[in-house]
Write a protein that holds these residues in place. Structure first.
Motif, mmCIF file in Angstrom:
data_model
loop_
_atom_site.group_PDB
_atom_site.id
_atom_site.type_symbol
_atom_site.label_atom_id
_atom_site.label_comp_id
_atom_site.label_asym_id
_atom_site.label_seq_id
_atom_site.Cartn_x
_atom_site.Cartn_y
_atom_site.Cartn_z
ATOM 1 N N SER A 44 -6.579 -42.550 49.364
ATOM 2 C CA SER A 44 -7.176 -43.436 48.355
ATOM 3 C C SER A 44 -8.388 -42.858 47.621
ATOM 4 C CB SER A 44 -7.552 -44.769 48.993
ATOM 5 O OG SER A 44 -8.377 -44.573 50.119
ATOM 6 N N VAL A 45 -9.322 -42.204 48.312
ATOM 7 C CA VAL A 45 -10.469 -41.627 47.612
ATOM 8 C C VAL A 45 -9.992 -40.526 46.663
ATOM 9 C CG1 VAL A 45 -12.622 -40.332 47.898
ATOM 10 C CG2 VAL A 45 -12.133 -42.263 49.399
ATOM 11 N N GLY A 46 -8.960 -39.809 47.058
ATOM 12 C CA GLY A 46 -8.358 -38.824 46.166
ATOM 13 C C GLY A 46 -7.803 -39.473 44.918
ATOM 14 N N ARG A 47 -7.203 -40.642 45.081
ATOM 15 C CA ARG A 47 -6.703 -41.390 43.920
ATOM 16 C C ARG A 47 -7.865 -41.784 43.014
ATOM 17 N NH1 ARG A 47 -1.510 -42.208 42.114
ATOM 18 N NH2 ARG A 47 -0.776 -43.009 44.116
ATOM 19 N N ASN A 48 -8.987 -42.184 43.597
ATOM 20 C CA ASN A 48 -10.176 -42.501 42.798
ATOM 21 C C ASN A 48 -10.589 -41.303 41.951
ATOM 22 O OD1 ASN A 48 -11.766 -44.279 45.562
ATOM 23 N ND2 ASN A 48 -10.250 -45.020 44.108
ATOM 24 N N ILE A 49 -10.597 -40.113 42.567
ATOM 25 C CA ILE A 49 -11.008 -38.905 41.851
ATOM 26 C C ILE A 49 -10.034 -38.585 40.715
ATOM 27 C CG2 ILE A 49 -11.366 -36.409 42.073
ATOM 28 C CD1 ILE A 49 -12.393 -36.943 44.919
ATOM 29 N N LEU A 50 -8.745 -38.752 40.966
ATOM 30 C CA LEU A 50 -7.762 -38.499 39.912
ATOM 31 C C LEU A 50 -7.928 -39.478 38.755
ATOM 32 C CD1 LEU A 50 -4.512 -37.726 41.959
ATOM 33 C CD2 LEU A 50 -6.076 -36.120 40.856
ATOM 34 N N ASP A 51 -8.245 -40.731 39.057
ATOM 35 C CA ASP A 51 -8.505 -41.710 38.000
ATOM 36 C C ASP A 51 -9.735 -41.301 37.195
ATOM 37 O OD1 ASP A 51 -6.344 -43.210 38.816
ATOM 38 O OD2 ASP A 51 -7.532 -44.652 39.969
ATOM 39 N N GLY A 52 -10.772 -40.828 37.898
ATOM 40 C CA GLY A 52 -11.966 -40.363 37.209
ATOM 41 C C GLY A 52 -11.686 -39.152 36.341
ATOM 42 N N LEU A 53 -10.826 -38.257 36.816
ATOM 43 C CA LEU A 53 -10.467 -37.063 36.057
ATOM 44 C C LEU A 53 -9.788 -37.444 34.745
ATOM 45 C CD1 LEU A 53 -10.313 -33.940 36.053
ATOM 46 C CD2 LEU A 53 -8.072 -34.154 37.156
ATOM 47 N N ASP A 54 -8.933 -38.423 34.788
ATOM 48 C CA ASP A 54 -8.244 -38.885 33.586
ATOM 49 C C ASP A 54 -9.252 -39.393 32.551
ATOM 50 O OD1 ASP A 54 -5.720 -39.334 32.267
ATOM 51 O OD2 ASP A 54 -6.055 -41.482 32.560
ATOM 52 N N ARG A 55 -10.265 -40.130 33.008
ATOM 53 C CA ARG A 55 -11.275 -40.658 32.087
ATOM 54 C C ARG A 55 -12.165 -39.541 31.541
ATOM 55 N NH1 ARG A 55 -11.330 -44.601 36.124
ATOM 56 N NH2 ARG A 55 -13.223 -43.717 37.056
ATOM 57 N N VAL A 56 -12.452 -38.522 32.365
ATOM 58 C CA VAL A 56 -13.270 -37.399 31.890
ATOM 59 C C VAL A 56 -12.535 -36.641 30.785
ATOM 60 C CG1 VAL A 56 -14.244 -35.165 32.557
ATOM 61 C CG2 VAL A 56 -14.597 -37.157 34.021
ATOM 62 N N TYR A 57 -11.237 -36.409 30.961
ATOM 63 C CA TYR A 57 -10.457 -35.756 29.912
ATOM 64 C C TYR A 57 -10.477 -36.588 28.632
ATOM 65 C CZ TYR A 57 -8.320 -31.673 32.138
ATOM 66 O OH TYR A 57 -8.116 -30.427 32.691
ATOM 67 N N ALA A 58 -10.309 -37.892 28.771
ATOM 68 C CA ALA A 58 -10.299 -38.763 27.595
ATOM 69 C C ALA A 58 -11.646 -38.744 26.878
ATOM 70 C CB ALA A 58 -9.946 -40.189 28.019
ATOM 71 N N ALA A 59 -12.736 -38.698 27.641
ATOM 72 C CA ALA A 59 -14.074 -38.699 27.042
ATOM 73 C C ALA A 59 -14.298 -37.452 26.188
ATOM 74 C CB ALA A 59 -15.130 -38.800 28.137
ATOM 75 N N HIS A 60 -13.688 -36.323 26.596
ATOM 76 C CA HIS A 60 -13.845 -35.076 25.848
ATOM 77 C C HIS A 60 -12.725 -34.865 24.832
ATOM 78 C CE1 HIS A 60 -17.296 -33.115 27.801
ATOM 79 N NE2 HIS A 60 -16.918 -33.747 28.897
ATOM 80 N N GLU A 61 -11.801 -35.810 24.775
ATOM 81 C CA GLU A 61 -10.659 -35.727 23.847
ATOM 82 C C GLU A 61 -9.889 -34.418 24.034
ATOM 83 O OE1 GLU A 61 -12.314 -36.393 19.958
ATOM 84 O OE2 GLU A 61 -12.426 -38.559 20.269
ATOM 85 N N VAL A 62 -9.699 -34.066 25.303
ATOM 86 C CA VAL A 62 -8.917 -32.879 25.678
ATOM 87 C C VAL A 62 -7.639 -33.361 26.352
ATOM 88 C CG1 VAL A 62 -8.852 -30.820 27.148
ATOM 89 C CG2 VAL A 62 -10.961 -31.441 25.955
ATOM 90 N N ASP A 63 -6.535 -32.722 26.035
ATOM 91 C CA ASP A 63 -5.266 -33.108 26.649
ATOM 92 C C ASP A 63 -5.276 -32.732 28.127
ATOM 93 O OD1 ASP A 63 -4.219 -34.073 24.281
ATOM 94 O OD2 ASP A 63 -3.341 -32.137 23.728
ATOM 95 N N PRO A 64 -5.032 -33.690 29.009
ATOM 96 C CA PRO A 64 -5.017 -33.385 30.442
ATOM 97 C C PRO A 64 -3.734 -32.661 30.825
ATOM 98 C CG PRO A 64 -4.387 -35.651 30.102
ATOM 99 C CD PRO A 64 -4.753 -35.116 28.743
ATOM 100 N N PRO A 65 -3.718 -32.008 31.981
ATOM 101 C CA PRO A 65 -2.472 -31.393 32.445
ATOM 102 C C PRO A 65 -1.485 -32.484 32.837
ATOM 103 C CG PRO A 65 -4.117 -31.332 34.173
ATOM 104 C CD PRO A 65 -4.823 -31.837 32.944
ATOM 105 N N PRO A 66 -0.186 -32.206 32.749
ATOM 106 C CA PRO A 66 0.785 -33.180 33.260
ATOM 107 C C PRO A 66 0.520 -33.455 34.729
ATOM 108 C CG PRO A 66 1.882 -31.431 32.011
ATOM 109 C CD PRO A 66 0.454 -31.003 32.202
ATOM 110 N N VAL A 67 0.636 -34.703 35.129
ATOM 111 C CA VAL A 67 0.412 -35.092 36.521
ATOM 112 C C VAL A 67 1.734 -35.542 37.119
ATOM 113 C CG1 VAL A 67 -0.800 -36.664 38.082
ATOM 114 C CG2 VAL A 67 -1.974 -35.766 36.047
ATOM 115 N N ILE A 68 2.105 -34.936 38.223
ATOM 116 C CA ILE A 68 3.359 -35.250 38.896
ATOM 117 C C ILE A 68 3.061 -35.708 40.313
ATOM 118 C CG2 ILE A 68 5.585 -34.359 39.703
ATOM 119 C CD1 ILE A 68 5.440 -32.263 37.487
ATOM 120 N N GLU A 69 3.486 -36.889 40.670
ATOM 121 C CA GLU A 69 3.331 -37.356 42.040
ATOM 122 C C GLU A 69 4.631 -37.140 42.793
ATOM 123 O OE1 GLU A 69 1.992 -41.268 44.701
ATOM 124 O OE2 GLU A 69 1.828 -41.311 42.509
#
Length: 273
Positions: free
Chosen positions: A64-89
């Motif tokens: 779960s804490v890892g999921r929190n970090i991944l959610d934060g990573l998505d928002r950081v990419y959006a804040a910089h308007e950079v395309d994030p890497p594809p995410v595969i679960e």
């Protein structure tokens, strides 16, 4: 004086001392006043680092804490308007054929409170074929995996043994090691009594984390626990999760998840040996 009376008086004195020492923190405050000065997590990284991360092929085993970090990573990419890497679960133990470009593969590894099982799960997933396809691999234990009575020396030995074999068998993979996350506190009577009784979970987690810090150097270790314990002003006050970063005393809120994600980006894109 009767022994029962003596024991009761002693108990009252202990509780009174706890109340006096912890009166200001009897209740956990998830939004302390100094949280207002917290910098946005996105400010801790930049577009160049985010683009570099997006070119790596990463496997992250977590809960779960890892999921929190991944959610934060998505928002950081959006804040910089950079395309994030594809995410595969993927499911633990699964190893699909991955596309050739940068991506982030993650799995909810094992079961909480069973860290050895998580190690075995992480090992099996990489050996199923993922080890030949990724550039970076990391396993994050959860705070519930280590409690006050855990045998941290035995767990660390098992961790080192497993990761050493993986590194030997997959020399082209960069294995990043993470310290175990912490929880807030101690807060309230119950938590202070646990500390007095030598049953403080965070103290045991830090014993494990110290073994990690001693074994792995710069570039190898992402010290998640220290990042969690360091306030927005850069001060490490205590070895516990800074309450302004948490939603419930254990998991990361928006502020915490973005800051930890940004710091992880910096670690993964740092080429300094």
């Amino acid at each position: 004086m009767d022994r029962k009376v003596v024991r009761r008086l002693a108990a009252v004195m202990v509780v009174s001392g706890v109340l006096t020492a912890g009166a200001a923190t009897v209740w956990w405050d998830p939004t302390p006043s100094y949280r207002a000065v917290a910098a946005e997590g996105a400010a801790l990284t930049d577009a160049e680092q985010l683009e570099a991360l997006a070119q790596q092929r990463i496997f992250f085993g977590h809960r779960s804490v890892g999921r929190n970090i991944l959610d934060g990573l998505d928002r950081v990419y959006a804040a910089h308007e950079v395309d994030p890497p594809p995410v595969i679960e993927i499911a633990p133990g699964e190893s699909p054929q991955l596309p050739p470009d940068g991506l982030l593969v993650h799995a909810l590894i094992g079961e909480n409170r069973h860290p050895v099982g998580k190690l075995e799960n992480f090992d099996a997933t990489l050996r199923a074929g993922l080890g030949e396809q990724v550039d970076v691999a990391a396993l994050k234990f959860c705070y519930v995996d280590i409690r006050w009575d855990s045998d941290v020396e035995a767990l660390f030995a098992r961790y080192q043994e497993t990761l050493s074999r993986l590194q030997s068998d997959y020399p082209d993979v960069r294995f990043v090691h993470l310290t175990v996350p912490l929880t807030t506190g101690p807060y309230g009577i119950r938590d202070h009594l646990k500390v007095l009784a030598g049953r403080d979970d965070n103290s045991t987690r830090e014993r494990y984390n110290e073994l990690m810090r001693q074994a792995y150097g710069h570039g190898e270790l992402f010290d998640l626990a220290t990042s969690e314990a360091t306030g927005p002003d850069g001060v490490l006050r205590a070895r516990e999760l800074f309450s302004g970063y948490s939603s419930d005393g254990g998991h990361l809120n928006t502020v915490g998840s973005e800051r930890l994600a940004a710091e992880l980006v910096g670690h993964l894109t740092d080429s300094t040996p």
